[in-house]
Design a protein around this motif. Structure first.
Motif, mmCIF file in Angstrom:
data_model
loop_
_atom_site.group_PDB
_atom_site.id
_atom_site.type_symbol
_atom_site.label_atom_id
_atom_site.label_comp_id
_atom_site.label_asym_id
_atom_site.label_seq_id
_atom_site.Cartn_x
_atom_site.Cartn_y
_atom_site.Cartn_z
ATOM 1 N N ILE A 119 0.831 -1.205 0.000
ATOM 2 C CA ILE A 119 0.000 0.000 0.000
ATOM 3 C C ILE A 119 0.866 1.256 0.000
ATOM 4 O O ILE A 119 0.557 2.248 -0.679
ATOM 5 C CB ILE A 119 -0.952 0.005 1.220
ATOM 6 C CG1 ILE A 119 -1.943 -1.141 1.114
ATOM 7 C CG2 ILE A 119 -1.689 1.343 1.329
ATOM 8 C CD1 ILE A 119 -2.743 -1.164 -0.172
ATOM 9 N N GLN A 120 1.965 1.213 0.740
ATOM 10 C CA GLN A 120 2.868 2.359 0.759
ATOM 11 C C GLN A 120 3.451 2.604 -0.641
ATOM 12 O O GLN A 120 3.521 3.755 -1.104
ATOM 13 C CB GLN A 120 3.981 2.113 1.783
ATOM 14 C CG GLN A 120 3.530 2.189 3.237
ATOM 15 C CD GLN A 120 2.865 0.914 3.751
ATOM 16 O OE1 GLN A 120 2.610 -0.019 2.994
ATOM 17 N NE2 GLN A 120 2.588 0.871 5.050
ATOM 18 N N VAL A 175 -5.879 9.811 -1.960
ATOM 19 C CA VAL A 175 -5.605 8.402 -1.671
ATOM 20 C C VAL A 175 -5.990 8.119 -0.226
ATOM 21 O O VAL A 175 -5.454 8.735 0.706
ATOM 22 C CB VAL A 175 -4.126 8.052 -1.911
ATOM 23 C CG1 VAL A 175 -3.816 6.636 -1.398
ATOM 24 C CG2 VAL A 175 -3.794 8.152 -3.392
ATOM 25 N N GLN A 178 1.743 4.797 6.408
ATOM 26 C CA GLN A 178 0.908 5.147 5.269
ATOM 27 C C GLN A 178 0.904 6.652 5.030
ATOM 28 O O GLN A 178 0.970 7.113 3.882
ATOM 29 C CB GLN A 178 -0.519 4.635 5.495
ATOM 30 C CG GLN A 178 -0.621 3.114 5.463
ATOM 31 C CD GLN A 178 -1.967 2.603 5.953
ATOM 32 O OE1 GLN A 178 -2.669 3.289 6.690
ATOM 33 N NE2 GLN A 178 -2.339 1.398 5.551
ATOM 34 N N ALA A 236 -0.299 9.066 1.862
ATOM 35 C CA ALA A 236 -1.753 8.900 1.953
ATOM 36 C C ALA A 236 -2.395 10.192 2.441
ATOM 37 O O ALA A 236 -1.899 10.841 3.361
ATOM 38 C CB ALA A 236 -2.102 7.752 2.890
ATOM 39 N N ASP A 237 -3.503 10.556 1.823
ATOM 40 C CA ASP A 237 -4.210 11.783 2.191
ATOM 41 C C ASP A 237 -5.158 11.570 3.365
ATOM 42 O O ASP A 237 -5.447 12.499 4.117
ATOM 43 C CB ASP A 237 -5.023 12.292 0.997
ATOM 44 C CG ASP A 237 -4.154 12.647 -0.182
ATOM 45 O OD1 ASP A 237 -3.477 13.685 -0.131
ATOM 46 O OD2 ASP A 237 -4.142 11.875 -1.168
ATOM 47 N N LYS A 293 0.484 9.026 -6.098
ATOM 48 C CA LYS A 293 0.583 10.440 -5.755
ATOM 49 C C LYS A 293 1.603 11.173 -6.630
ATOM 50 O O LYS A 293 1.449 12.379 -6.878
ATOM 51 C CB LYS A 293 0.949 10.597 -4.278
ATOM 52 C CG LYS A 293 -0.141 10.174 -3.309
ATOM 53 C CD LYS A 293 -1.424 10.980 -3.496
ATOM 54 C CE LYS A 293 -1.259 12.415 -3.091
ATOM 55 N NZ LYS A 293 -2.559 13.177 -3.166
ATOM 56 N N THR A 306 0.776 3.966 -2.971
ATOM 57 C CA THR A 306 0.477 5.365 -2.662
ATOM 58 C C THR A 306 1.520 6.293 -3.251
ATOM 59 O O THR A 306 1.183 7.315 -3.879
ATOM 60 C CB THR A 306 0.395 5.552 -1.134
ATOM 61 O OG1 THR A 306 -0.648 4.719 -0.621
ATOM 62 C CG2 THR A 306 0.110 7.001 -0.779
ATOM 63 N N ARG A 307 2.784 5.957 -3.073
ATOM 64 C CA ARG A 307 3.847 6.798 -3.639
ATOM 65 C C ARG A 307 3.713 6.894 -5.156
ATOM 66 O O ARG A 307 3.854 7.981 -5.749
ATOM 67 C CB ARG A 307 5.224 6.227 -3.281
ATOM 68 C CG ARG A 307 5.586 6.318 -1.815
ATOM 69 C CD ARG A 307 7.034 5.913 -1.586
ATOM 70 N NE ARG A 307 7.307 5.758 -0.165
ATOM 71 C CZ ARG A 307 7.276 4.589 0.481
ATOM 72 N NH1 ARG A 307 7.027 3.463 -0.175
ATOM 73 N NH2 ARG A 307 7.513 4.540 1.773
ATOM 74 N N ALA A 314 -6.014 5.261 2.653
ATOM 75 C CA ALA A 314 -5.318 4.016 2.991
ATOM 76 C C ALA A 314 -6.135 3.234 4.008
ATOM 77 O O ALA A 314 -6.396 3.736 5.112
ATOM 78 C CB ALA A 314 -3.932 4.314 3.553
#
Length: 328
Positions: free
Chosen positions: A101-102, A117, A156, A161-162, A109, A105-106, A119
């Protein structure tokens, strides 16, 4: 003739499509939706979930194409779930800096910096036993699990992550995660709490998609009893007091009464989760030609908005975005 004046002519406001549109009280908008996505390890992997037609597990190298479609349809938010093979007793991949997930996300984004995003913050997808925390004596240890969930949330947020969306239903999870985020310098990252999450039979297809079926027992000691309504208000009240920024009600369709109660009692944004079982039932009926899929989906999602949802997490989000564009 005078008798005709003793009743109301409600049909006046239903006389045409334009008239009905003019007085419509509840509206679906593309930006109301959060699209769930399953990110899997490997390369060139696109596995359709057997119980969820049209939903895929996607590897990182294919993820951007799917996200680009979502973005171009005008959907503003996605929520990521991880699918991994190397699991352990504490779900350590959930809080790894290089977790799936990390990494997702990177990647997203960087390409789509304004896409929100979300998480999913839980351990069940990463534990060998499939439960949402640390196991002692065949039970989930609430407080020890909180420490790992806080580490997951911080990792995260560090990945970009937002919004952090903890789904584990441990007591105190919002408080502990909020404190951890603040201490790590992420005080501006909101928490979208799975505040009201029932131990529901509607989750079966999701567990296929996320490979998160418990290896023993069930989750009834930490997820809510479907028979309880007032308990939902107690759960939501706790999360609000602990610092939640959004409140999720999950599942949505069989809990519209609870959704309305949450809307009426709290002034935070309320999120309905249109869960996997709700999706799969519609898809199965549509494939058999038993229903009008578009009409049914729009009706049931409208019911969630009418019941009080501000936002909807739904696997139908892309379809709805396309249907709404057709009607512009």
């Amino acid at each position: 003739m005078s008798q005709l004046n003793t009743f109301k002519r409600h049909r006046r406001l239903r006389s045409s499509a334009f008239m009905r549109s003019l007085v419509r009280e509840t509206h679906l908008r593309t930006e109301d939706f959060i699209f769930p996505m399953f990110v899997i390890e490997g390369e060139n992997v696109k596995n359709e979930v057997p119980s969820m037609p049209g939903v895929y597990q996607l590897s990182l190298d294919l993820l951007l194409d799917e996200v680009r479609e979502v973005y171009e349809l005008g959907i503003k938010s996605v929520i990521f779930f991880g699918v991994i093979s190397d699991k352990d007793e504490i779900g350590s991949e959930a809080f790894s800096d290089n977790g799936i997930i990390q990494e997702a996300t990177r990647l997203v984004k960087k390409e789509f910096p304004d896409l929100l995003v979300v998480a999913d913050t839980c351990l069940c997808e990463y534990t060998s036993h499939g439960h949402c925390g640390v196991i002692h004596n065949h039970d989930v240890d609430n407080d020890e699990s909180l420490e790992l969930l806080a580490k997951t949330a911080v990792s995260q947020a560090a990945a970009g992550a937002d919004i952090i969306a903890p789904s584990n239903m441990m007591d105190g999870f919002v408080s502990v995660i909020r404190e951890a985020l603040d201490e790590a310098g992420y005080s501006n990252i909101p928490i979208m709490s799975y505040a009201v999450k029932y131990a529901s039979a509607f989750y079966g297809p999701f567990r296929d998609a996320a490979d998160s079926t418990p290896q023993f027992g069930d989750r009834k000691t930490y997820q809510m009893d479907p028979a309880n309504r007032l308990e939902a208000l107690r759960e939501a009240e706790s999360d609000v007091a602990e610092g939640a920024d959004f409140l999720i009600v999950k599942p949505a369709l069989s809990y519209l009464d609870v959704l309305r109660e949450v809307r009426d009692n709290f002034n935070l944004p309320v999120v309905a989760y249109n869960v996997s079982g709700e999706y799969s039932m519609v898809k199965a009926a549509a494939q058999n030609g038993w229903i009008d899929e578009k009409a049914l989906v729009l009706e049931k999602l409208t019911s969630m908005k009418r019941a009080g949802a501000d936002l909807i997490i739904s696997y139908f989000a892309k379809d709805v975005a396309k249907w709404l564009k057709e009607n512009e």
